[in-house]
Motif scaffolding. Structure first.
Motif, PDB file in Angstrom:
ATOM      1  N   VAL A  54       0.833  -1.204   0.000  1.00 46.27           N
ATOM      2  CA  VAL A  54       0.000   0.000   0.000  1.00 46.27           C
ATOM      3  C   VAL A  54       0.869   1.256   0.000  1.00 46.27           C
ATOM      4  N   ARG A  55       0.491   2.229  -0.815  1.00 43.19           N
ATOM      5  CA  ARG A  55       1.190   3.511  -0.842  1.00 43.19           C
ATOM      6  C   ARG A  55       0.672   4.409   0.282  1.00 43.19           C
ATOM      7  N   ALA A  56       1.578   5.037   1.007  1.00 42.62           N
ATOM      8  CA  ALA A  56       1.199   6.005   2.037  1.00 42.62           C
ATOM      9  C   ALA A  56       0.457   7.183   1.417  1.00 42.62           C
ATOM     10  N   PRO A  57      -0.375   7.877   2.200  1.00 41.56           N
ATOM     11  CA  PRO A  57      -1.275   8.872   1.620  1.00 41.56           C
ATOM     12  C   PRO A  57      -0.665  10.238   1.307  1.00 41.56           C
ATOM     13  N   GLN A  58       0.462  10.573   1.930  1.00 44.58           N
ATOM     14  CA  GLN A  58       0.965  11.943   1.811  1.00 44.58           C
ATOM     15  C   GLN A  58       2.258  11.982   1.003  1.00 44.58           C
ATOM     16  N   ALA A  59       2.243  12.735  -0.115  1.00 37.74           N
ATOM     17  CA  ALA A  59       3.462  12.908  -0.893  1.00 37.74           C
ATOM     18  C   ALA A  59       4.483  13.683  -0.069  1.00 37.74           C
ATOM     19  N   SER A  60       5.742  13.231  -0.133  1.00 38.84           N
ATOM     20  CA  SER A  60       6.807  13.891   0.624  1.00 38.84           C
ATOM     21  C   SER A  60       8.133  13.607  -0.055  1.00 38.84           C
ATOM     22  N   GLY A  61       8.836  14.652  -0.472  1.00 40.24           N
ATOM     23  CA  GLY A  61      10.128  14.473  -1.120  1.00 40.24           C
ATOM     24  C   GLY A  61      10.008  13.570  -2.333  1.00 40.24           C
ATOM     25  N   PRO A  62      10.885  12.559  -2.431  1.00 38.23           N
ATOM     26  CA  PRO A  62      10.856  11.662  -3.583  1.00 38.23           C
ATOM     27  C   PRO A  62       9.811  10.556  -3.468  1.00 38.23           C
ATOM     28  N   GLY A  63       9.083  10.505  -2.357  1.00 37.59           N
ATOM     29  CA  GLY A  63       8.136   9.417  -2.160  1.00 37.59           C
ATOM     30  C   GLY A  63       6.922   9.853  -1.362  1.00 37.59           C
ATOM     31  N   TYR A  64       6.598   9.060  -0.335  1.00 37.06           N
ATOM     32  CA  TYR A  64       5.367   9.288   0.430  1.00 37.06           C
ATOM     33  C   TYR A  64       5.620   9.003   1.907  1.00 37.06           C
ATOM     34  N   THR A  65       4.760   9.564   2.741  1.00 38.36           N
ATOM     35  CA  THR A  65       4.861   9.318   4.177  1.00 38.36           C
ATOM     36  C   THR A  65       3.474   9.055   4.741  1.00 38.36           C
ATOM     37  N   TRP A  66       3.439   8.257   5.817  1.00 38.40           N
ATOM     38  CA  TRP A  66       2.175   7.941   6.482  1.00 38.40           C
ATOM     39  C   TRP A  66       1.725   9.062   7.402  1.00 38.40           C
ATOM     40  N   PHE A  67       2.693   9.731   7.998  1.00 36.64           N
ATOM     41  CA  PHE A  67       2.427  10.837   8.920  1.00 36.64           C
ATOM     42  C   PHE A  67       3.741  11.589   9.102  1.00 36.64           C
ATOM     43  N   PRO A  68       3.715  12.782   9.715  1.00 34.02           N
ATOM     44  CA  PRO A  68       4.974  13.513   9.916  1.00 34.02           C
ATOM     45  C   PRO A  68       5.945  12.730  10.800  1.00 34.02           C
ATOM     46  N   LEU A  69       7.228  12.947  10.593  1.00 30.45           N
ATOM     47  CA  LEU A  69       8.223  12.337  11.468  1.00 30.45           C
ATOM     48  C   LEU A  69       7.979  12.759  12.914  1.00 30.45           C
ATOM     49  N   MET A  70       8.307  11.868  13.859  1.00 32.15           N
ATOM     50  CA  MET A  70       8.082  12.189  15.259  1.00 32.15           C
ATOM     51  C   MET A  70       8.903  13.385  15.720  1.00 32.15           C
ATOM     52  N   SER A  71       9.976  13.682  14.999  1.00 27.57           N
ATOM     53  CA  SER A  71      10.808  14.842  15.337  1.00 27.57           C
ATOM     54  C   SER A  71      10.283  16.145  14.724  1.00 27.57           C
ATOM     55  N   ASP A  72       9.277  16.055  13.860  1.00 19.36           N
ATOM     56  CA  ASP A  72       8.736  17.248  13.209  1.00 19.36           C
ATOM     57  C   ASP A  72       7.755  17.969  14.127  1.00 19.36           C
ATOM     58  N   ALA A  73       7.663  19.288  13.930  1.00 20.00           N
ATOM     59  CA  ALA A  73       6.773  20.095  14.770  1.00 20.00           C
ATOM     60  C   ALA A  73       5.310  19.736  14.571  1.00 20.00           C
ATOM     61  N   ASP A  74       4.957  19.265  13.381  1.00 15.06           N
ATOM     62  CA  ASP A  74       3.547  18.966  13.115  1.00 15.06           C
ATOM     63  C   ASP A  74       3.175  17.504  13.395  1.00 15.06           C
ATOM     64  N   TYR A  75       4.092  16.750  14.014  1.00 16.36           N
ATOM     65  CA  TYR A  75       3.750  15.381  14.389  1.00 16.36           C
ATOM     66  C   TYR A  75       2.734  15.392  15.529  1.00 16.36           C
ATOM     67  N   SER A  76       1.795  14.459  15.476  1.00 11.47           N
ATOM     68  CA  SER A  76       0.864  14.243  16.577  1.00 11.47           C
ATOM     69  C   SER A  76       0.318  12.831  16.480  1.00 11.47           C
ATOM     70  N   VAL A  77      -0.158  12.313  17.600  1.00 10.00           N
ATOM     71  CA  VAL A  77      -0.806  11.017  17.582  1.00 10.00           C
ATOM     72  C   VAL A  77      -2.054  11.071  16.700  1.00 10.00           C
ATOM     73  N   ASP A  78      -2.720  12.203  16.695  1.00 10.33           N
ATOM     74  CA  ASP A  78      -3.911  12.353  15.852  1.00 10.33           C
ATOM     75  C   ASP A  78      -3.566  12.168  14.373  1.00 10.33           C
ATOM     76  N   ALA A  79      -2.388  12.620  13.958  1.00 11.28           N
ATOM     77  CA  ALA A  79      -1.978  12.445  12.560  1.00 11.28           C
ATOM     78  C   ALA A  79      -1.767  10.973  12.245  1.00 11.28           C
ATOM     79  N   VAL A  80      -1.206  10.230  13.200  1.00  8.66           N
ATOM     80  CA  VAL A  80      -1.035   8.785  13.030  1.00  8.66           C
ATOM     81  C   VAL A  80      -2.395   8.114  12.931  1.00  8.66           C
ATOM     82  N   VAL A  81      -3.279   8.478  13.832  1.00  8.28           N
ATOM     83  CA  VAL A  81      -4.609   7.872  13.873  1.00  8.28           C
ATOM     84  C   VAL A  81      -5.371   8.136  12.581  1.00  8.28           C
TER      85      VAL A  81
END
Length: 220
Positions: A54-81
């Protein structure tokens, strides 16, 4: 908010006509990768499975991400959920065609796989986590960890102790969580880095054959 109409890009190992009645294994790639990244594993996994990557939903750089990195300011458990709830809704549209559903996640994909397990503790035959981590739930109601403690799911966790990407605090949290909530098989690999090697793939194949295929045969 969960999008019930989310229709992810998915690569399948078998044509649709050959999937019914097979065990399903769903693959979740890592950060900045895509659905093609893990499909090369199919040659080294049991042929009995239908494999869906399955492809992750969010385009990021050369690929995709499931949620922001845990070190990013916009990371949250809600984003994971939010991301994992969409995956769960998609799974509902395909799972009934299969005899069982198992999960395999690499790196951030392991966080997706374990969050799915924690949301629906009774739905999965086995879970494989490779060079990845588990996210803290922060008491979010999406996670049902107490149910996992009562009936532990078989879990394979493989990693290199010198993995340069997943830091020590995340490893410590992940190790403690897996020990408490799963029937854990943990194997360390030397000189693998943040990756997957042939020895590990052999162990994953044996694990899936034993915990899913042979268990299903005994149940029948």
């Amino acid at each position: 908010m969960t999008n019930p109409a989310w229709n992810p890009v998915v690569l399948w190992s078998k044509p649709e006509a050959e999937r019914a009645g097979t065990p399903l294994l769903v693959l979740f790639h890592g950060y900045l990768a895509n659905e093609e990244d893990l499909m090369g594993l199919t040659d080294y996994l049991p042929d009995d499975f239908t494999i869906a990557s399955v492809r992750a939903p969010q385009a990021s750089g050369p690929g995709y991400t499931w949620f922001p990195l845990m070190s990013d300011a916009d990371y949250s458990v809600d984003a994971v959920v939010e991301s994992v709830a969409d995956v769960a809704a998609w799974l509902d549209t395909v799972k009934d065609s299969h005899t069982s559903v198992s999960l395999l996640g690499f790196s951030m994909g392991m966080a997706v796989a374990t969050t799915l397990l924690r949301h629906r503790p009774r739905d999965f035959a086995a879970v494989v986590g490779l060079s990845g981590f588990v996210v803290p739930s922060q008491d979010n109601a999406f996670f049902h960890d107490e149910e996992l403690e009562q009936d532990k799911v078989q879990f394979f966790w493989g990693r290199d102790q010198a993995d340069p990407v997943i830091d020590a605090p995340r490893i410590e949290y992940t190790h403690a969580w897996l020990n408490a909530h799963t029937a854990l098989t943990k194997i360390l690999y030397s000189n693998m880095g943040h990756g997957i090697n042939m020895q590990e793939l052999g162990h994953v194949k044996e694990f899936l054959a034993h915990t899913v295929l042979r268990a299903g045969t005994r149940a029948n």
